[in-house]
Design a protein around this motif. Sequence first.
Motif, short mmCIF file in Angstrom:
data_model
loop_
_atom_site.label_atom_id
_atom_site.label_comp_id
_atom_site.label_asym_id
_atom_site.label_seq_id
_atom_site.Cartn_x
_atom_site.Cartn_y
_atom_site.Cartn_z
N PRO A 37 0.81 -1.23 0.00
CA PRO A 37 0.00 0.00 0.00
C PRO A 37 0.84 1.27 0.00
O PRO A 37 0.51 2.24 -0.70
N ALA A 38 1.96 1.30 0.75
CA ALA A 38 2.78 2.51 0.80
C ALA A 38 3.38 2.81 -0.58
O ALA A 38 3.39 3.96 -1.03
N ILE A 39 3.84 1.76 -1.26
CA ILE A 39 4.40 1.96 -2.60
C ILE A 39 3.30 2.37 -3.57
O ILE A 39 3.48 3.24 -4.41
N TRP A 40 2.13 1.77 -3.42
CA TRP A 40 0.98 2.12 -4.26
C TRP A 40 0.72 3.61 -4.17
O TRP A 40 0.54 4.29 -5.19
N ASN A 41 0.74 4.13 -2.94
CA ASN A 41 0.47 5.55 -2.71
C ASN A 41 1.51 6.43 -3.39
O ASN A 41 1.16 7.36 -4.13
N ALA A 42 2.79 6.09 -3.19
CA ALA A 42 3.85 6.91 -3.80
C ALA A 42 3.74 6.86 -5.32
O ALA A 42 3.85 7.90 -6.00
N LEU A 43 3.47 5.67 -5.84
CA LEU A 43 3.37 5.50 -7.29
C LEU A 43 2.20 6.29 -7.85
O LEU A 43 2.31 6.94 -8.91
N PHE A 44 1.09 6.26 -7.13
CA PHE A 44 -0.10 6.98 -7.58
C PHE A 44 0.19 8.46 -7.71
O PHE A 44 -0.12 9.08 -8.73
N TRP A 45 0.85 9.04 -6.70
CA TRP A 45 1.11 10.49 -6.74
C TRP A 45 2.15 10.83 -7.79
O TRP A 45 2.06 11.88 -8.43
N LEU A 46 3.11 9.94 -7.97
CA LEU A 46 4.11 10.20 -9.02
C LEU A 46 3.45 10.21 -10.39
O LEU A 46 3.70 11.09 -11.22
N ASN A 47 2.57 9.20 -10.62
CA ASN A 47 1.88 9.15 -11.90
C ASN A 47 1.00 10.38 -12.09
O ASN A 47 0.93 10.93 -13.18
N LEU A 48 0.34 10.79 -11.00
CA LEU A 48 -0.51 11.99 -11.09
C LEU A 48 0.34 13.21 -11.44
O LEU A 48 -0.04 14.02 -12.30
N LEU A 49 1.51 13.31 -10.80
CA LEU A 49 2.40 14.44 -11.06
C LEU A 49 2.80 14.49 -12.53
O LEU A 49 2.68 15.53 -13.19
N PHE A 50 3.23 13.34 -13.05
CA PHE A 50 3.72 13.34 -14.43
C PHE A 50 2.59 13.53 -15.42
O PHE A 50 2.74 14.26 -16.41
N SER A 51 1.42 12.90 -15.17
CA SER A 51 0.35 13.09 -16.15
C SER A 51 -0.19 14.51 -16.08
O SER A 51 -0.55 15.09 -17.11
N SER A 52 -0.21 15.13 -14.88
CA SER A 52 -0.68 16.53 -14.80
C SER A 52 0.26 17.45 -15.54
O SER A 52 -0.18 18.34 -16.26
N VAL A 53 1.57 17.24 -15.34
CA VAL A 53 2.51 18.16 -15.95
C VAL A 53 2.46 18.01 -17.47
O VAL A 53 2.56 18.98 -18.21
N THR A 54 2.22 16.77 -17.93
CA THR A 54 2.09 16.59 -19.37
C THR A 54 0.79 17.20 -19.89
O THR A 54 0.78 17.86 -20.93
N GLY A 55 -0.27 16.99 -19.12
CA GLY A 55 -1.57 17.48 -19.58
C GLY A 55 -1.68 18.99 -19.55
O GLY A 55 -2.21 19.61 -20.47
N LEU A 56 -1.17 19.62 -18.50
CA LEU A 56 -1.39 21.05 -18.33
C LEU A 56 -0.30 21.90 -18.97
O LEU A 56 -0.45 23.11 -19.05
N SER A 57 0.81 21.29 -19.40
CA SER A 57 1.87 22.13 -19.97
C SER A 57 1.40 22.79 -21.25
O SER A 57 1.96 23.78 -21.69
N ARG A 58 0.35 22.24 -21.87
CA ARG A 58 -0.10 22.83 -23.12
C ARG A 58 -1.21 23.86 -22.89
O ARG A 58 -1.80 24.35 -23.86
N SER A 59 -1.49 24.21 -21.62
CA SER A 59 -2.65 25.05 -21.37
C SER A 59 -2.51 26.44 -21.98
O SER A 59 -3.49 27.10 -22.22
#
Lengths: 229, 224
Positions: free
Chosen positions: A59-81
């Motif tokens: 679960p702890a790794i799941w949590n870290a992985l989830f936030w990392l994925n969120l960070l990278f997908s947000s930065v990819t998604g919003l960089s074109r705003s």
Amino acid sequence: MYKTLSFQPYFCGMNQIIVLIKKDLLVDFRQKYVVAGIALYIFTLTYTAYLAFNNVITPAIWNALFWLNLLFSSVTGLSRSFSQEAHRSYYYYFLAKPIHILTAKLIYYGLYEFVLVVLLTWVFNLFLGFPIENPSLFLVNLLVGAIGLAVCFTLIASIVSKTDNASHLMPILAFPVIIPVLLIAVTNSRKIVFGASLGDISANLLVLICFNVIIIALSFLLFPYSWKN
Amino acid sequence: MKYLIKAYWWKPLTVFLLIYTVIGGFLMPVPRLPILNETIRILHFHVPMWFGMIIMFAFSVFYSLKYLSTKNFIYDLYAEHLVNAGVLFGILGIISGMVWANFTWGEPWSNDPKQNASAISLLIYFALIILRGSLQNDHQRARMGAVYNTFAFAVLIPLIFVLPRMTDSLHPGNGGNPAFGQYDLDSDLRMVFYPAVLGWTLLGFWIATLQIRSVNLQKQLDYE
């Protein structure tokens, strides 16, 4: 006639904001492959994590992985705003107030981030499971953190859109600035994974909300300067 | 800044304070504390770096805001070189802190929240320097630099002063520990520490003013 005129500034602002949001929606609707690309990015990222961790995920790794994925997908998604606005800024400069443009962008990309979060949670749930006993608290913390990500990345994107190598600069500028938000959100999230209740994380959640308020206020103060040419 | 560039009296003062800091810091009596022992002398060199960095960043944000409101390039020049000097102090602060930590905490980097926060703050300011470098247009460079500088400072303050206090830390003043001054900074140390803070900060401003003056001279030469 005159009565409506006295309310005009207010209505004008609202109308402008709605029109600007519609415009963003229309642009994304016409370039569906960009949005589909972000969705594919999330899917690929999560699937890679699924294959790499190969059922040894705690679960702890799941949590870290989830936030990392969120960070990278947000930065990819919003960089074109703001990248699409480079050629239109002259029109905007005369037609709309920077505050209205920013409000429209924040609302649109806030919703965009929300869609990203929902998609990411769904894909994670599908491949890596959802090892959380208190999902509603997790989602509240997730949404508050995601708002911070969306606002911060939108402001940074408006700065970066003026440079030549926007795609390089976006993570460099955005990651260190977002780390405080991310740090509190991930810590909260880890506590929730280990079974914390609302009382245990309320202080941290409050700090997170205060941080979001500071970021929003700052972006309204600074955006007019980063927008003007 | 304008006054500091013109005035001279504070430069002999800086030299005097720093000579006093070095001599006093190494030779004057210090309290005998467990674990710290003689390493406490690095207090006069490590902590003033952070004081100097924060003060220079604060002045830099002040001039960034002034640039945004007046569009006078001289303020942007001040802001840029104050940030450069502040980053230099930050790097020295991290290195001196790692040397100190190696002797007292057992390892140079021990995942301490304040260490992490200062590393992140340096990352933020490196990003600012890279952003300035990647913009070609002078006006845009100044404006974007000022916007990012303000944003960065607003993030820096909670990062360094609020977040480390919410978790356990090895640094004094965090995780419910009283801030230094109550028990581990006695009057012997104070006699050197406060002049040291003033001296190192003034040295940072000296570095910045020298750079500003050299850039200004270069500009004048280019015009001729």
